[in-house]
Design an enzyme around this catalytic site. Sequence first.
Site, PDB file in Angstrom:
ATOM      1  N   GLU A 158     -47.442  -2.294  29.091  1.00  0.00           N
ATOM      2  CA  GLU A 158     -47.547  -0.941  29.670  1.00  0.00           C
ATOM      3  C   GLU A 158     -47.831   0.113  28.621  1.00  0.00           C
ATOM      4  O   GLU A 158     -48.438   1.145  28.929  1.00  0.00           O
ATOM      5  CB  GLU A 158     -46.267  -0.586  30.446  1.00  0.00           C
ATOM      6  CG  GLU A 158     -46.075  -1.363  31.746  1.00  0.00           C
ATOM      7  CD  GLU A 158     -45.397  -2.713  31.545  1.00  0.00           C
ATOM      8  OE1 GLU A 158     -45.168  -3.102  30.366  1.00  0.00           O
ATOM      9  OE2 GLU A 158     -45.104  -3.392  32.552  1.00  0.00           O
ATOM     10  N   PHE A 218     -31.068  -4.247  39.870  1.00  0.00           N
ATOM     11  CA  PHE A 218     -31.997  -5.006  39.044  1.00  0.00           C
ATOM     12  C   PHE A 218     -33.222  -4.146  38.721  1.00  0.00           C
ATOM     13  O   PHE A 218     -33.830  -3.556  39.611  1.00  0.00           O
ATOM     14  CB  PHE A 218     -32.430  -6.290  39.779  1.00  0.00           C
ATOM     15  CG  PHE A 218     -33.445  -7.080  39.003  1.00  0.00           C
ATOM     16  CD1 PHE A 218     -33.132  -7.628  37.767  1.00  0.00           C
ATOM     17  CD2 PHE A 218     -34.733  -7.259  39.491  1.00  0.00           C
ATOM     18  CE1 PHE A 218     -34.072  -8.337  37.034  1.00  0.00           C
ATOM     19  CE2 PHE A 218     -35.678  -7.970  38.767  1.00  0.00           C
ATOM     20  CZ  PHE A 218     -35.350  -8.512  37.537  1.00  0.00           C
ATOM     21  N   GLN A 219     -33.579  -4.076  37.478  1.00  0.00           N
ATOM     22  CA  GLN A 219     -34.714  -3.284  36.977  1.00  0.00           C
ATOM     23  C   GLN A 219     -34.636  -1.813  37.361  1.00  0.00           C
ATOM     24  O   GLN A 219     -35.649  -1.179  37.625  1.00  0.00           O
ATOM     25  CB  GLN A 219     -36.048  -3.896  37.426  1.00  0.00           C
ATOM     26  CG  GLN A 219     -36.262  -5.262  36.784  1.00  0.00           C
ATOM     27  CD  GLN A 219     -37.688  -5.759  36.879  1.00  0.00           C
ATOM     28  OE1 GLN A 219     -38.382  -5.474  37.840  1.00  0.00           O
ATOM     29  NE2 GLN A 219     -38.109  -6.523  35.883  1.00  0.00           N
ATOM     30  N   LYS A 243     -39.142   2.165  46.070  1.00  0.00           N
ATOM     31  CA  LYS A 243     -39.882   1.107  46.749  1.00  0.00           C
ATOM     32  C   LYS A 243     -39.918   1.325  48.264  1.00  0.00           C
ATOM     33  O   LYS A 243     -40.957   1.134  48.902  1.00  0.00           O
ATOM     34  CB  LYS A 243     -39.247  -0.248  46.417  1.00  0.00           C
ATOM     35  CG  LYS A 243     -40.037  -1.420  46.994  1.00  0.00           C
ATOM     36  CD  LYS A 243     -39.528  -2.765  46.486  1.00  0.00           C
ATOM     37  CE  LYS A 243     -40.480  -3.864  46.947  1.00  0.00           C
ATOM     38  NZ  LYS A 243     -40.066  -5.192  46.471  1.00  0.00           N
ATOM     39  N   MET A 255     -49.121   3.853   4.215  1.00  0.00           N
ATOM     40  CA  MET A 255     -48.672   5.236   4.079  1.00  0.00           C
ATOM     41  C   MET A 255     -47.223   5.288   3.614  1.00  0.00           C
ATOM     42  O   MET A 255     -46.845   6.133   2.794  1.00  0.00           O
ATOM     43  CB  MET A 255     -48.840   5.984   5.405  1.00  0.00           C
ATOM     44  CG  MET A 255     -48.534   7.460   5.305  1.00  0.00           C
ATOM     45  SD  MET A 255     -49.535   8.298   4.067  1.00  0.00           S
ATOM     46  CE  MET A 255     -50.852   8.935   5.081  1.00  0.00           C
TER      47      MET A 255
HETATM   48  C1  LIG Z   1     -44.282   3.182  15.960  1.00  0.00           C
HETATM   49  C2  LIG Z   1     -44.173   3.643  14.548  1.00  0.00           C
HETATM   50  N1  LIG Z   1     -43.308   3.041  13.709  1.00  0.00           N
HETATM   51  C3  LIG Z   1     -43.218   3.442  12.417  1.00  0.00           C
HETATM   52  C4  LIG Z   1     -44.003   4.469  11.951  1.00  0.00           C
HETATM   53  C5  LIG Z   1     -43.891   4.932  10.490  1.00  0.00           C
HETATM   54  N2  LIG Z   1     -45.170   4.677   9.791  1.00  0.00           N
HETATM   55  C6  LIG Z   1     -46.085   5.658   9.600  1.00  0.00           C
HETATM   56  S1  LIG Z   1     -47.468   5.099   8.853  1.00  0.00           S
HETATM   57  C7  LIG Z   1     -46.849   3.558   8.737  1.00  0.00           C
HETATM   58  C8  LIG Z   1     -47.651   2.464   8.092  1.00  0.00           C
HETATM   59  C9  LIG Z   1     -48.793   2.036   8.917  1.00  0.00           C
HETATM   60  O1  LIG Z   1     -49.327   0.862   8.346  1.00  0.00           O
HETATM   61  P1  LIG Z   1     -50.798   0.427   8.626  1.00  0.00           P
HETATM   62  O2  LIG Z   1     -51.056   0.386  10.083  1.00  0.00           O
HETATM   63  O3  LIG Z   1     -51.075  -0.834   7.895  1.00  0.00           O
HETATM   64  O4  LIG Z   1     -51.650   1.640   8.053  1.00  0.00           O
HETATM   65  P2  LIG Z   1     -51.945   2.061   6.517  1.00  0.00           P
HETATM   66  O5  LIG Z   1     -51.046   3.209   6.191  1.00  0.00           O
HETATM   67  O6  LIG Z   1     -51.676   0.868   5.666  1.00  0.00           O
HETATM   68  O7  LIG Z   1     -53.380   2.461   6.531  1.00  0.00           O
HETATM   69  C10 LIG Z   1     -45.560   3.485   9.278  1.00  0.00           C
HETATM   70  C11 LIG Z   1     -44.727   2.275   9.307  1.00  0.00           C
HETATM   71  C12 LIG Z   1     -44.864   5.090  12.880  1.00  0.00           C
HETATM   72  N3  LIG Z   1     -45.631   6.133  12.543  1.00  0.00           N
HETATM   73  N4  LIG Z   1     -44.949   4.645  14.153  1.00  0.00           N
END
Ligand SMILES: Cc1ncc(C[n+]2csc(CCOP(=O)(O)OP(=O)(O)O)c2C)c(N)n1
Lengths: 578, 95
Positions: free
Chosen positions: A50, A112-113, A162, A477
Amino acid sequence: MSQMNGASSLVASLEACGVDVMFGIPGGAILPAYDPIFSSPIRHILVRHEQGAGHAATGYAQVTGRVGVCIATSGPGATNLVTPLADAAMDSVPVVAITGQVPSVAIGTDAFQEADIRGITMPFTKHNYLITDPAQIPRAIAEAFHIASTGRPGPVLVDIAKDALQKMTDFEFPTSISLKGYQPQAVPNTQSIIDAADLIAQSSKPIFYVGGGVIKAEASRELLELAQLLGAPVVTTLMARGAFPDSHPLHLGMPGMHGTVAAVTGLQKADLLITLGARFDDRVTGKLSTFAVNAKVIHADIDPAEIGKNRFADVAVLGDLKHTIAALIPALRSALSKNRPDLTPWLHQMNSLQSAYPLGYDTPKDGALSPQYVIERLGKISGPHAIFAAGVGQHQMWASQFISYENPRTWLNSGGLGTMGYAVPAAMGAKVGAPDTTVWAIDGDGCFQMTNQELVTCALNNIPIKVAIINNESLGMVRQWQTLFYEGRYSNTNLESKRVPNFPMLAEAMGCIGLSCERAEDVDEIIEKAMNINDQPVVVDFRVHRDAMVWPMVAAGTSNDDIMIARETAPDWDSQEL
Amino acid sequence: MAQHTLEVIVENSPGVLARVAGLFSRRAYNIERLSVGPTANPETSKMQIVVNLDGHALEQVIAQLDKLINVIAIKEILQESAQPTVHDTQPDYQN
Ligand SMILES: Cc1ncc(C[n+]2csc(CCOP(=O)(O)OP(=O)(O)O)c2C)c(N)n1
Ligand SMILES: [Mg+2]
């Protein structure tokens, strides 16, 4: 008026709202609705999660400007929509979510759900409904579309018990909607336009601070005319990339944490911010008390609550930006005919910053592939009409920096919530909304592992998106912050994704073409190859060097004046006259 | 202390109290007192909210309240002790 059950009334209402596609997954509580969906002309795309349905609805809406629709069952189906709804709220995207709820007699019994999705989504929907009476369905749907798509757009959720879907009712679609508590002001007050024009005509260092609202209001053409009339520099925020052509000589690029030196400094040194559909987000302002301290502010927005929220507005202009900018053009022309300040010195300063500090990157000495180079080539080869949807992280910032956006609605990303996993499903929704346009997801190796299962949906439903995985084998990042602020202690950011998973094989397993690229000299050829596959989704694993960093950078919580262009390297301010 | 009394006319629909209370809580506005009562019109209710601004701007509280679709009208009840509104921005933070 005709007799039908609530489920048919729901589908008839969606048809009456002009829905042509929706993304979802059935389940017990929403099952009655799936029966009339089976015979409806509305295309229903069966997703694999979803969350994918929600981001697909968002991508569709961001590309088409129309309301995106997603549908899920009660409980876990509904809670899986939480992230994309929060995402759509932060980025003001018109989305309507339909969820089934347990039968009305069971509500409140921990059935449920059962999940109180109306309660859960209250903070990040523009409005939401719980419907237990089938007679209310057409009005709730009509209001949901109205609320989602007018004023400042946003997500609206309609949760339907529902039994309300099963009971018989008279279907009658409302011919008009009037909501006592909701009357967004589209046309700005004339005096506010005159005040804004007068203030602009007194300013010698004005700058256009352009936000995503300009794209939502379809006001790019008006903005171009206004900017050229005044001849002042323009910056476009992460949500506004494409609102003003990157190739335009007045464009200084993106401001904010990873903005260009010229855009960041332009805002800092301006005497007037002409703020159009932007919201003074902390990622743009840096430390707020040090942001553009000498500037007056014109703040034009459709949302009254944005005025003065983070920054005092000297002149507030409430209204739809298309009307606002269109009205500002003649008002400014007349104000400038009485007094036209010389902007040449200001433009000269900005141009010298632009030429002294263009965006750039180092090519790794060991011959490893630069992520920025890959992204730059993707932009060049795909051309100015291609649509790009990014994930969240370094690759997102590079995709914003190194692709030239010339047209609105060609750049999609999760700006406000920063949702990893956004790119693939958003690209899917975008491709459904713009089937004849090239759609690239530029995703991180981390992000891709959150929602890539929607590639199965793409493969089975003839949605041939292209995915460029910028595989730096890490949560790049976060790793960058660890490099800069945690002494290189790389706690839990190593994904090892050059070993596992095998992305091309994973892509092939999902019915896509899987490609891989590791050398700069192969980049163009592989992109061309991907561009020529249009009957199947394509995934390219770009295996890039891991230590590339995003520059410039304004560290979180610091002043924009402390922008760094590389590690421990500030711009050489002494050589600039500011 | 910057206390203000707001009279808020809301649609008499389920969840409206949760919407208002939730808004105050998530935007860190302090409610000193809140009461809800009927109006002559059975379709609406009247809330009286005493808010302690604590650095927030009254205009901002009102604008955020007004964004709730079920909120129809907001009026400030002026009291003798009312303090002028302070225009303050959000504090700087790091994240
Ligand atoms: C759902 C979620 N969990 C954690 C984060 C924290 N976060 C921001 S950037 C990042 C790294 C993303 O890694 P990647 O997709 O490999 O991108 P890169 O920075 O390596 O280009 C994380 C863990 C986030 N923004 N969203
Ligand atoms: Mg990565």
